[in-house]
Design an enzyme around this catalytic site. Structure first.
Site, short mmCIF file in Angstrom:
data_model
loop_
_atom_site.label_atom_id
_atom_site.label_comp_id
_atom_site.label_asym_id
_atom_site.label_seq_id
_atom_site.Cartn_x
_atom_site.Cartn_y
_atom_site.Cartn_z
N VAL A 1 -2.19 -7.95 -4.25
CA VAL A 1 -1.98 -9.10 -3.37
C VAL A 1 -3.25 -9.95 -3.35
CG1 VAL A 1 -1.48 -9.87 -1.03
CG2 VAL A 1 -0.32 -7.85 -1.95
N ASP B 1 -6.24 3.21 7.75
CA ASP B 1 -7.67 2.93 7.77
C ASP B 1 -8.01 1.45 7.83
OD1 ASP B 1 -7.93 5.63 7.56
OD2 ASP B 1 -8.69 5.65 5.50
N GLU C 1 -17.41 18.85 1.37
CA GLU C 1 -16.49 19.52 0.45
C GLU C 1 -16.92 19.33 -1.01
OE1 GLU C 1 -12.49 19.24 3.27
OE2 GLU C 1 -12.80 17.76 1.68
N ALA D 1 -5.70 10.87 7.71
CA ALA D 1 -4.32 10.78 7.25
C ALA D 1 -3.33 10.71 8.41
CB ALA D 1 -4.00 11.96 6.35
N GLN D 2 -3.54 11.52 9.44
CA GLN D 2 -2.56 11.58 10.52
C GLN D 2 -2.37 10.27 11.28
OE1 GLN D 2 -0.12 13.49 11.84
NE2 GLN D 2 -0.32 14.62 9.93
N GLY E 1 0.13 5.96 5.12
CA GLY E 1 0.84 5.12 6.07
C GLY E 1 1.99 4.37 5.45
N GLY F 1 -0.09 4.46 0.24
CA GLY F 1 -0.82 5.64 0.72
C GLY F 1 -0.04 6.37 1.81
N GLY G 1 0.81 -1.21 0.00
CA GLY G 1 0.00 0.00 0.00
C GLY G 1 0.85 1.26 0.00
#
Length: 452
Positions: free
Chosen positions: A86, A307, A174, A320-321, A22, A20, A18
């Site tokens: 995967v 996530d 948004e 995100a954090q 992380g 992203g 992944g």
């Protein structure tokens, strides 16, 4: 990958699945570790998901928010990238099986694949609604929107046009706000054939308020800001069915059908179905269960972050954090174990959350600052998102495009793609129109609804 300096001995192999927030954080934190790293992703690029809605609403190029994952080697020689999906995991043999018959061996495994849309079993939602989790999905929304506008410009508005956004979280708010500003500010100039009042932006939310995780004061501000942009806000409303021509909703026990050409799904997330084939323990929402070090329960050398992971004792927000901090912590754990040391359990440091409704309008809850709304929150939102993007070129391009959208209203330069040919439903003759009285830019702005 290069061997270690010890003769005949290979360095430990860390596999990160992944690319992203992380996954990238974990890889970068292992830059100076005595390990070899393989980053696996089904795409060759990282997508900055918080700004996908800007692509869907024609404000940013898809290239502005995507970053070539192989570029990570420019500053880190102990990593390589492998494109693949995967399919299964054998944790006893420490082997991953990818599509195409590729097998990857690991000493340490970090799972950071993120999540996908949750349609909650609502009839028609998975087949007909349009989520915003991938670049291709954002482009599909954008192109479908312009196709509908071009068709209406030729064939006339024999019916109202409607875009429905399902979900009143940050993404939904948004997206709805951006669609509303496109309709309010750009359409009167770029689509003079269309009646703006017959183009509707509807936001549907089951809860009695939008932006559920935020303070009530910020929720109220967001609601008022959406109303000032003429967003059709449907609170305490449930989606019962998604059809090709609209959505069936229920409010206070009464059902209503809302005709719509586009349904954007921003309500709920769940783990990818393929995680079921990875031989890992799953909890709520299909997320992988982890311990206090983000280690997958029952597995010594397997970690899950972001996530896709969940700690039953202390669930983290899917933002995100937590993913970034989790990636850094796992890398720290791996380095410590290789050195025969230990580290303290993972502790998430909440830096705050924010969401924007449109130009000069946002809400922000940031640690050590008072709750912010309006222009100050919007400036922080813009600055943080630009700074968080990967790559200076992306930061510069995004800043230019957002400046053109928010600071230079007169540009009306939407970023468009290809749309299908327009077919006239009846003979259409285009003739010269009566000249209109010139209207100054200031007068045009004053004529539109007032905005915060």
């Amino acid at each position: 990958m290069p061997d270690s300096t010890a003769p005949g001995q290979k360095r430990p192999h860390v596999v990160v699945v992944g690319g992203g927030f992380g996954g990238i954080a974990a890889v970068r934190k292992l830059k100076r570790a005595d390990v070899d790293v393989t980053l696996i992703d089904r795409h060759t690029y990282n997508t900055f998901q918080p700004l996908l809605y800007q692509v869907a609403t024609a404000s940013l190029n898809p290239g502005d928010i995507t970053w070539f994952l192989r570029a990570i080697r420019s500053k880190q020689s102990n990593v390589r990238f492998l494109k693949g999906l995967v399919e299964s995991m054998d944790h006893e043999a420490k082997t991953l099986k990818l599509d195409g018959g590729v097998e990857v061996k690991y000493d340490y495994l970090v799972i950071a694949v993120g999540v996908t849309a949750n349609f909650f079993g609502i009839p028609g939602a998975a087949e007909l609604a349009m989520p915003l989790y991938r670049r291709s999905q954002a482009l599909a929304v954008r192109d479908k929107m312009f196709a509908a506008l071009e068709d209406a410009a030729v064939n006339g508005q024999d019916r109202d046009l409607r875009i429905i956004v399902v979900g009143g979280g940050a993404t939904g708010v948004e997206t709805a706000g951006a669609f509303a500003e496109l309709r309010n500010n750009d359409m009167p100039v770029t689509y003079p054939e269309l009646d703006r009042k017959r183009v509707h932006i509807t936001l549907i939310e089951m809860m009695p308020h939008v932006l559920g995780p935020f303070h009530p004061k910020l929720r109220d501000y967001a609601k008022k800001s959406l109303n000032k942009r003429d967003v059709d806000l449907r609170l305490e409303t449930a989606v019962k069915e998604v059809r090709e021509d609209g959505v069936l909703v229920e409010h206070n026990g009464e059902q209503e059908f809302l005709p719509a050409g586009i349904v954007v799904w921003a309500s709920g997330i769940t783990a990818h179905p393929t995680v079921q084939d990875w031989a890992v323990p799953q909890g709520r929402g299909g997320r992988i269960e982890t311990d206090e070090h983000l280690r997958v329960k029952g597995m010594q050398d397997v970690f899950a972050i972001g996530d896709v992971s969940i700690s039953p004792d202390e669930p983290l927000p899917q933002l995100a954090q937590p993913a970034i901090q989790g990636g850094k912590h796992v890398a720290k754990v791996i380095k410590a174990e290789l050195a025969g040391k230990t580290v303290k359990p993972f502790k998430y440091k909440d830096k705050g959350t924010m969401a924007t409704i449109g130009r000069s309008s946002a809400v922000a809850e940031i640690k050590f600052l008072p709750r912010l709304t309006g222009f100050p929150a919007w400036v922080i939102w813009v600055g943080l998102h630009v700074a968080t993007l990967l790559g200076n070129r992306n930061r510069f391009a995004t800043m230019i495009n957002l400046t053109a959208k928010y600071l230079v209203w007169g540009s009306h330069n939407a970023i468009v793609g290809e749309t299908p040919p327009v077919v006239a439903l009846k003979p259409v003759t285009v003739e010269a129109r009566e000249p209109r009285k010139a209207v100054s830019r200031a007068a045009a702005r004053k004529a539109t609804a007032k905005r915060p």
